[in-house]
Motif scaffolding. Structure first.
Motif, PDB file in Angstrom:
ATOM      1  N   PHE A 235      -6.572  12.314   0.024  1.00 28.00           N
ATOM      2  CA  PHE A 235      -5.241  11.803  -0.299  1.00 28.00           C
ATOM      3  C   PHE A 235      -5.403  10.529  -1.112  1.00 28.00           C
ATOM      4  O   PHE A 235      -6.451   9.881  -1.097  1.00 28.00           O
ATOM      5  N   ALA A 236      -4.355  10.191  -1.853  1.00 30.32           N
ATOM      6  CA  ALA A 236      -4.387   9.044  -2.761  1.00 30.32           C
ATOM      7  C   ALA A 236      -3.885   7.783  -2.079  1.00 30.32           C
ATOM      8  O   ALA A 236      -2.995   7.839  -1.233  1.00 30.32           O
ATOM      9  N   ILE A 237      -4.463   6.648  -2.480  1.00 31.90           N
ATOM     10  CA  ILE A 237      -4.023   5.337  -2.004  1.00 31.90           C
ATOM     11  C   ILE A 237      -3.969   4.388  -3.204  1.00 31.90           C
ATOM     12  O   ILE A 237      -4.910   4.316  -3.996  1.00 31.90           O
ATOM     13  N   LEU A 238      -2.883   3.662  -3.307  1.00 32.03           N
ATOM     14  CA  LEU A 238      -2.742   2.560  -4.261  1.00 32.03           C
ATOM     15  C   LEU A 238      -2.439   1.327  -3.436  1.00 32.03           C
ATOM     16  O   LEU A 238      -1.537   1.352  -2.600  1.00 32.03           O
ATOM     17  N   ASN A 239      -3.207   0.267  -3.615  1.00 32.49           N
ATOM     18  CA  ASN A 239      -2.929  -0.937  -2.846  1.00 32.49           C
ATOM     19  C   ASN A 239      -3.191  -2.196  -3.659  1.00 32.49           C
ATOM     20  O   ASN A 239      -3.945  -2.189  -4.626  1.00 32.49           O
TER      21      ASN A 239
ATOM     22  N   ARG B 151       0.844  -1.190   0.000  1.00 35.26           N
ATOM     23  CA  ARG B 151       0.000   0.000   0.000  1.00 35.26           C
ATOM     24  C   ARG B 151       0.880   1.241   0.000  1.00 35.26           C
ATOM     25  O   ARG B 151       1.839   1.330   0.764  1.00 35.26           O
ATOM     26  N   ILE B 152       0.537   2.174  -0.867  1.00 38.17           N
ATOM     27  CA  ILE B 152       1.203   3.476  -0.920  1.00 38.17           C
ATOM     28  C   ILE B 152       0.128   4.529  -0.713  1.00 38.17           C
ATOM     29  O   ILE B 152      -0.915   4.494  -1.371  1.00 38.17           O
ATOM     30  N   ALA B 153       0.352   5.456   0.205  1.00 46.52           N
ATOM     31  CA  ALA B 153      -0.625   6.517   0.479  1.00 46.52           C
ATOM     32  C   ALA B 153       0.076   7.865   0.561  1.00 46.52           C
ATOM     33  O   ALA B 153       1.205   7.957   1.043  1.00 46.52           O
ATOM     34  N   SER B 154      -0.618   8.912   0.130  1.00 48.24           N
ATOM     35  CA  SER B 154      -0.043  10.264   0.158  1.00 48.24           C
ATOM     36  C   SER B 154      -0.538  11.081   1.350  1.00 48.24           C
ATOM     37  O   SER B 154      -0.349  12.292   1.379  1.00 48.24           O
ATOM     38  N   LYS B 155      -1.154  10.424   2.334  1.00 46.18           N
ATOM     39  CA  LYS B 155      -1.695  11.137   3.492  1.00 46.18           C
ATOM     40  C   LYS B 155      -0.618  11.990   4.157  1.00 46.18           C
ATOM     41  O   LYS B 155       0.484  11.527   4.430  1.00 46.18           O
ATOM     42  N   ASN B 156      -0.957  13.250   4.412  1.00 47.31           N
ATOM     43  CA  ASN B 156      -0.088  14.249   5.037  1.00 47.31           C
ATOM     44  C   ASN B 156       1.134  14.590   4.188  1.00 47.31           C
ATOM     45  O   ASN B 156       2.036  15.279   4.652  1.00 47.31           O
ATOM     46  N   LEU B 157       1.164  14.120   2.967  1.00 49.80           N
ATOM     47  CA  LEU B 157       2.216  14.472   2.019  1.00 49.80           C
ATOM     48  C   LEU B 157       1.632  15.294   0.878  1.00 49.80           C
ATOM     49  O   LEU B 157       2.085  16.399   0.602  1.00 49.80           O
ATOM     50  N   LYS B 158       0.620  14.717   0.212  1.00 51.75           N
ATOM     51  CA  LYS B 158      -0.086  15.405  -0.872  1.00 51.75           C
ATOM     52  C   LYS B 158      -1.581  15.152  -0.708  1.00 51.75           C
ATOM     53  O   LYS B 158      -2.040  14.021  -0.831  1.00 51.75           O
ATOM     54  N   GLU B 159      -2.318  16.214  -0.423  1.00 54.81           N
ATOM     55  CA  GLU B 159      -3.770  16.151  -0.273  1.00 54.81           C
ATOM     56  C   GLU B 159      -4.355  17.315  -1.063  1.00 54.81           C
ATOM     57  O   GLU B 159      -3.800  18.414  -1.038  1.00 54.81           O
ATOM     58  N   PHE B 160      -5.475  17.055  -1.754  1.00 51.88           N
ATOM     59  CA  PHE B 160      -6.053  18.083  -2.620  1.00 51.88           C
ATOM     60  C   PHE B 160      -7.568  18.094  -2.502  1.00 51.88           C
ATOM     61  O   PHE B 160      -8.199  17.081  -2.231  1.00 51.88           O
ATOM     62  N   VAL B 161      -8.144  19.272  -2.764  1.00 56.41           N
ATOM     63  CA  VAL B 161      -9.590  19.443  -2.820  1.00 56.41           C
ATOM     64  C   VAL B 161     -10.003  19.499  -4.284  1.00 56.41           C
ATOM     65  O   VAL B 161      -9.445  20.282  -5.062  1.00 56.41           O
TER      66      VAL B 161
END
Length: 196
Positions: free
Chosen positions: A166-170, A25-35
């Motif tokens: 945030f984005a998640i790839l798993n 799992r790769i997540a961008s939480k608290n790194l890259k978040e967008f509205v």
């Protein structure tokens, strides 16, 4: 195959049980978040349709309170606003091989209470070929695309999904069925585009 300890936590912060499978799992939480804007990933999956395989490309509201909590504003339970979920590409045999699900999880107003079906499309695609899978906020609507083709539109849902995501790839294994082939999910790139 021998089971081994898993160092991941579940939604309640409890240790996962021992398992014979390893997930990524790769997540961008608290790194890259967008509205809003447009999220796109170019990916492919080999050997689709086997029981228990679960590759996914999805978004989760940045205020989600699932462990590990890293910032003080991570206080919203899933799938309330602030912790909403959008599945851009999710494949766990929905529709069989070479099909995937695109959806938003509809909140029923309580923690843990999500409707997975009413805002879902099951779409055919050649999963073993690279495609661009995207979701975009356009006016009051949320639009899902396969390449440049619109495959699904959620009218009047944009305001209900207006938090930072945030984005998640798993790629996970979700049951104990035997693995008969090697599975792969290859991701070429992921991007977010901001509209003015």
């Amino acid at each position: 195959m021998k089971k081994r300890p898993c160092d991941n936590l579940n939604k309640q912060g409890q240790q996962h049980h021992d398992t014979q499978y390893v997930a990524g799992r790769i997540a961008s939480k608290n790194l890259k978040e967008f509205v809003k804007g447009k999220w796109t990933a170019r990916l492919k999956v080999e050997n689709s349709g086997q029981a228990g395989m679960f590759p996914a490309w999805w978004l989760l509201g940045a205020l989600n309170n699932e462990p590990p909590v890293q910032e003080a504003d991570e206080i919203v339970c899933w799938p309330m606003t602030g912790s909403g979920e959008i599945d851009i590409f999710e494949h766990h045999s929905d529709g069989g091989p070479d099909h995937y699900a695109a959806r938003a999880i509809k909140s029923n107003g309580q923690c843990g209470g999500g409707d997975w079906q009413s805002l879902m499309l099951v779409q055919a695609a050649q999963l073993n070929e690279y495609h661009e899978y995207s979701v975009e906020w356009v006016g009051d609507d949320v639009i899902f695309r396969l390449g440049e083709m619109e495959v699904y539109r959620l009218p009047n849902e944009a305001s209900k999904l207006s938090e930072p995501f945030f984005a998640i790839l798993n790629f996970a294994k979700i049951n104990d069925s035997p693995m008969t082939q090697n599975w792969t999910m290859e991701v070429d790139w992921v991007k977010h585009e901001v509209w003015k």
